[in-house]
Design a protein around this motif. Structure first.
Motif, PDB file in Angstrom:
ATOM      1  N   ASN A  14       0.819  -1.215   0.000  1.00  0.00           N
ATOM      2  CA  ASN A  14       0.000   0.000   0.000  1.00  0.00           C
ATOM      3  C   ASN A  14       0.858   1.272   0.000  1.00  0.00           C
ATOM      4  O   ASN A  14       0.706   2.143   0.851  1.00  0.00           O
ATOM      5  CB  ASN A  14      -0.937  -0.006   1.219  1.00  0.00           C
ATOM      6  N   PRO A  15       1.783   1.407  -0.976  1.00  0.00           N
ATOM      7  CA  PRO A  15       2.612   2.622  -1.008  1.00  0.00           C
ATOM      8  C   PRO A  15       1.803   3.819  -1.483  1.00  0.00           C
ATOM      9  O   PRO A  15       0.752   3.673  -2.131  1.00  0.00           O
ATOM     10  CB  PRO A  15       3.690   2.261  -2.046  1.00  0.00           C
ATOM     11  N   ASP A  16       2.283   5.012  -1.161  1.00  0.00           N
ATOM     12  CA  ASP A  16       1.612   6.198  -1.686  1.00  0.00           C
ATOM     13  C   ASP A  16       2.266   6.707  -2.963  1.00  0.00           C
ATOM     14  O   ASP A  16       1.751   7.631  -3.595  1.00  0.00           O
ATOM     15  CB  ASP A  16       1.526   7.316  -0.645  1.00  0.00           C
ATOM     16  N   ARG A  17       3.386   6.082  -3.379  1.00  0.00           N
ATOM     17  CA  ARG A  17       4.026   6.451  -4.631  1.00  0.00           C
ATOM     18  C   ARG A  17       4.936   5.309  -5.071  1.00  0.00           C
ATOM     19  O   ARG A  17       5.536   4.628  -4.247  1.00  0.00           O
ATOM     20  CB  ARG A  17       4.853   7.729  -4.472  1.00  0.00           C
ATOM     21  N   ILE A  18       5.019   5.105  -6.382  1.00  0.00           N
ATOM     22  CA  ILE A  18       5.940   4.138  -6.974  1.00  0.00           C
ATOM     23  C   ILE A  18       6.871   4.903  -7.902  1.00  0.00           C
ATOM     24  O   ILE A  18       6.416   5.740  -8.691  1.00  0.00           O
ATOM     25  CB  ILE A  18       5.198   3.056  -7.776  1.00  0.00           C
ATOM     26  N   ILE A  19       8.159   4.630  -7.805  1.00  0.00           N
ATOM     27  CA  ILE A  19       9.110   5.216  -8.745  1.00  0.00           C
ATOM     28  C   ILE A  19       9.863   4.086  -9.439  1.00  0.00           C
ATOM     29  O   ILE A  19      10.149   3.046  -8.838  1.00  0.00           O
ATOM     30  CB  ILE A  19      10.090   6.192  -8.057  1.00  0.00           C
ATOM     31  N   LEU A  20      10.158   4.309 -10.706  1.00  0.00           N
ATOM     32  CA  LEU A  20      10.793   3.282 -11.528  1.00  0.00           C
ATOM     33  C   LEU A  20      12.122   3.793 -12.067  1.00  0.00           C
ATOM     34  O   LEU A  20      12.213   4.929 -12.539  1.00  0.00           O
ATOM     35  CB  LEU A  20       9.881   2.896 -12.695  1.00  0.00           C
ATOM     36  N   GLY A  21      13.131   2.924 -12.028  1.00  0.00           N
ATOM     37  CA  GLY A  21      14.456   3.318 -12.479  1.00  0.00           C
ATOM     38  C   GLY A  21      14.997   2.400 -13.556  1.00  0.00           C
ATOM     39  O   GLY A  21      14.461   1.317 -13.823  1.00  0.00           O
ATOM     40  N   GLY A  22      16.082   2.837 -14.198  1.00  0.00           N
ATOM     41  CA  GLY A  22      16.714   2.050 -15.237  1.00  0.00           C
ATOM     42  C   GLY A  22      15.802   1.875 -16.437  1.00  0.00           C
ATOM     43  O   GLY A  22      15.087   2.794 -16.855  1.00  0.00           O
ATOM     44  N   LEU A  23      15.781   0.679 -17.003  1.00  0.00           N
ATOM     45  CA  LEU A  23      14.943   0.419 -18.170  1.00  0.00           C
ATOM     46  C   LEU A  23      13.460   0.571 -17.855  1.00  0.00           C
ATOM     47  O   LEU A  23      12.667   0.935 -18.726  1.00  0.00           O
ATOM     48  CB  LEU A  23      15.226  -0.982 -18.711  1.00  0.00           C
ATOM     49  N   HIS A  24      13.061   0.298 -16.620  1.00  0.00           N
ATOM     50  CA  HIS A  24      11.643   0.455 -16.260  1.00  0.00           C
ATOM     51  C   HIS A  24      11.188   1.905 -16.411  1.00  0.00           C
ATOM     52  O   HIS A  24      10.033   2.160 -16.753  1.00  0.00           O
ATOM     53  CB  HIS A  24      11.411  -0.031 -14.830  1.00  0.00           C
ATOM     54  N   ARG A  25      12.062   2.824 -16.148  1.00  0.00           N
ATOM     55  CA  ARG A  25      11.739   4.235 -16.372  1.00  0.00           C
ATOM     56  C   ARG A  25      11.454   4.484 -17.848  1.00  0.00           C
ATOM     57  O   ARG A  25      10.494   5.191 -18.193  1.00  0.00           O
ATOM     58  CB  ARG A  25      12.895   5.120 -15.888  1.00  0.00           C
ATOM     59  N   THR A  26      12.261   3.895 -18.724  1.00  0.00           N
ATOM     60  CA  THR A  26      12.057   4.074 -20.159  1.00  0.00           C
ATOM     61  C   THR A  26      10.777   3.393 -20.625  1.00  0.00           C
ATOM     62  O   THR A  26      10.061   3.915 -21.493  1.00  0.00           O
ATOM     63  CB  THR A  26      13.269   3.532 -20.932  1.00  0.00           C
ATOM     64  N   LEU A  27      10.452   2.225 -20.064  1.00  0.00           N
ATOM     65  CA  LEU A  27       9.192   1.562 -20.388  1.00  0.00           C
ATOM     66  C   LEU A  27       7.999   2.419 -19.966  1.00  0.00           C
ATOM     67  O   LEU A  27       7.008   2.526 -20.693  1.00  0.00           O
ATOM     68  CB  LEU A  27       9.121   0.201 -19.703  1.00  0.00           C
ATOM     69  N   LEU A  28       8.094   3.026 -18.800  1.00  0.00           N
ATOM     70  CA  LEU A  28       7.026   3.906 -18.325  1.00  0.00           C
ATOM     71  C   LEU A  28       6.850   5.090 -19.265  1.00  0.00           C
ATOM     72  O   LEU A  28       5.719   5.473 -19.606  1.00  0.00           O
ATOM     73  CB  LEU A  28       7.344   4.397 -16.915  1.00  0.00           C
ATOM     74  N   GLU A  29       7.951   5.673 -19.694  1.00  0.00           N
ATOM     75  CA  GLU A  29       7.876   6.816 -20.603  1.00  0.00           C
ATOM     76  C   GLU A  29       7.311   6.410 -21.959  1.00  0.00           C
ATOM     77  O   GLU A  29       6.610   7.207 -22.608  1.00  0.00           O
ATOM     78  CB  GLU A  29       9.270   7.425 -20.763  1.00  0.00           C
ATOM     79  N   ALA A  30       7.575   5.164 -22.375  1.00  0.00           N
ATOM     80  CA  ALA A  30       7.095   4.709 -23.677  1.00  0.00           C
ATOM     81  C   ALA A  30       5.580   4.541 -23.696  1.00  0.00           C
ATOM     82  O   ALA A  30       4.926   4.855 -24.703  1.00  0.00           O
ATOM     83  CB  ALA A  30       7.778   3.392 -24.056  1.00  0.00           C
ATOM     84  N   ASP A  31       4.996   4.032 -22.611  1.00  0.00           N
ATOM     85  CA  ASP A  31       3.549   3.792 -22.586  1.00  0.00           C
ATOM     86  C   ASP A  31       3.035   3.872 -21.149  1.00  0.00           C
ATOM     87  O   ASP A  31       2.709   2.845 -20.537  1.00  0.00           O
ATOM     88  CB  ASP A  31       3.228   2.424 -23.207  1.00  0.00           C
ATOM     89  N   PRO A  32       2.956   5.078 -20.573  1.00  0.00           N
ATOM     90  CA  PRO A  32       2.533   5.205 -19.175  1.00  0.00           C
ATOM     91  C   PRO A  32       1.104   4.731 -18.942  1.00  0.00           C
ATOM     92  O   PRO A  32       0.798   4.172 -17.881  1.00  0.00           O
ATOM     93  CB  PRO A  32       2.681   6.707 -18.892  1.00  0.00           C
ATOM     94  N   ASP A  33       0.220   4.936 -19.902  1.00  0.00           N
ATOM     95  CA  ASP A  33      -1.181   4.545 -19.707  1.00  0.00           C
ATOM     96  C   ASP A  33      -1.320   3.038 -19.572  1.00  0.00           C
ATOM     97  O   ASP A  33      -2.110   2.550 -18.747  1.00  0.00           O
ATOM     98  CB  ASP A  33      -2.039   5.048 -20.873  1.00  0.00           C
TER      99      ASP A  33
END
Length: 323
Positions: A253-272
């Motif tokens: 039950n976190p109040d925020r998730i942050i992604l690093g490395g390649l996961h950051r790039t995956l998030l930027e590619a298709d956040p929805d």
């Protein structure tokens, strides 16, 4: 803060190399060495080399050093500072990396305490203090760097490492039961289903030896995402990552998730798509707009986090430490 004030020596080891840096208060990187691309199978040799590179930075800048911190791609067991699973390095299991690091620091004539920790734990610490995690109370960080997947949790402002430093081994959540064999003995773990190598394989590419897997995978997403095979591979990894994140949301039950490395790039590619998978698969993920999922923002966040370990005694007792 004085521009020429004290610094901490930070060192990071990963599957494709190592680097040293000097880091001031507030996570400000003062100087870095060029990244080395070869990691020897002898931890003492690698740590001696990276510490000496950091010592040369100290000599060339003339900075006072408050201590040293080391980030390694392994769970670091407490209280002895043992690297229990350096799976993507050719290091023996259970190497006393903290003791070796301390010895190298002392041999280089560097004063102050020396610490060691898991690289994703330290990235989360740095992002919570200075980056995308600022202001979060319960922060979940998941990242894939050069190989494998790691996770970390900051609870009520403090890094949560469990009873012996081994908490949040999220890379060994099963997200594809019929998937690839994992180094841990299981199958279909996030560690082998959502890292740079997995993306390249899903896209039907043969990884080359010239550039790191992380760089190859990142370049693929940023320059060839419109190709059907690359998009399908990215969507597969996003779905697997989202499945893992959804399970963690249910438990933590976190109040925020942050992604690093390649996961950051995956998030930027298709956040929805990623947010939709987490919302659909988690008990709480779809309520109140879901859990915010953000990219990490710091360059070299594991290095900054390693330096935070060395800065902590100063923050706890500035006059006693620096006086």
């Amino acid at each position: 803060v004085a521009e020429d004030g004290p610094v901490a020596l930070a060192a990071q080891i990963h599957a494709d190399g190592f680097r040293a840096a000097l880091v001031g208060l507030g996570g400000r990187i003062v100087a870095t060495t060029p990244g080395c691309e070869t990691v020897d199978a002898d931890p003492a040799k690698v740590l001696g080399t990276v510490v000496e590179a950091g010592a040369e930075l100290l000599r060339s800048t003339g900075r006072r050093c408050v201590g040293a911190g080391l980030a390694v791609p392994s769970a670091v067991a407490e209280p002895d500072g043992l690297a229990l699973n350096p799976l993507h390095l050719a290091w023996p299991v259970g190497e006393p990396v903290r003791r070796i690091f301390v010895e190298c620091v002392r041999a280089a004539g560097i004063t102050g305490p020396a610490f060691a920790g898991n690289d994703v734990n330290l990235a989360a610490l740095a992002e919570h203090r200075h980056g995308a995690g600022r202001g979060a109370r319960d922060l979940l960080c998941v990242a894939t760097g050069h190989r494998g997947v790691g996770g970390a949790l900051v609870l009520d402002g403090r890094l949560h490492t469990g009873s012996s430093g081994l908490a949040l081994e999220v890379g060994h959540l099963t997200v594809n039961p019929e998937g690839r064999p994992c180094h841990c003995g299981s199958r279909g773990c996030l560690d082998v289903e959502a890292d740079p190598l997995a993306l390249l394989v899903e896209a039907g590419l043969d990884p080359g030896p010239e550039v790191s897997l992380l760089q190859q995978a990142t370049d693929l997403l940023r320059t060839r995402y419109d190709e059907p095979a690359v998009r399908r591979a990215a969507e597969t990894l996003i779905d697997r990552l989202g499945l893992g994140l959804a399970g963690l949301v249910n438990i933590l039950n976190p109040d925020r998730i942050i992604l690093g490395g390649l996961h950051r790039t995956l998030l930027e590619a298709d956040p929805d798509r990623l947010c939709a998978v987490v919302a659909a698969r988690s008990l709480w993920g779809g309520q109140s707009g879901g859990v915010p999922i953000l990219p990490c923002t710091l360059d070299h966040d594991s290095l900054v986090g390693a330096a935070e370990l060395a800065w902590q005694p100063v923050l706890d007792d500035p006059l006693g430490t620096l006086g």
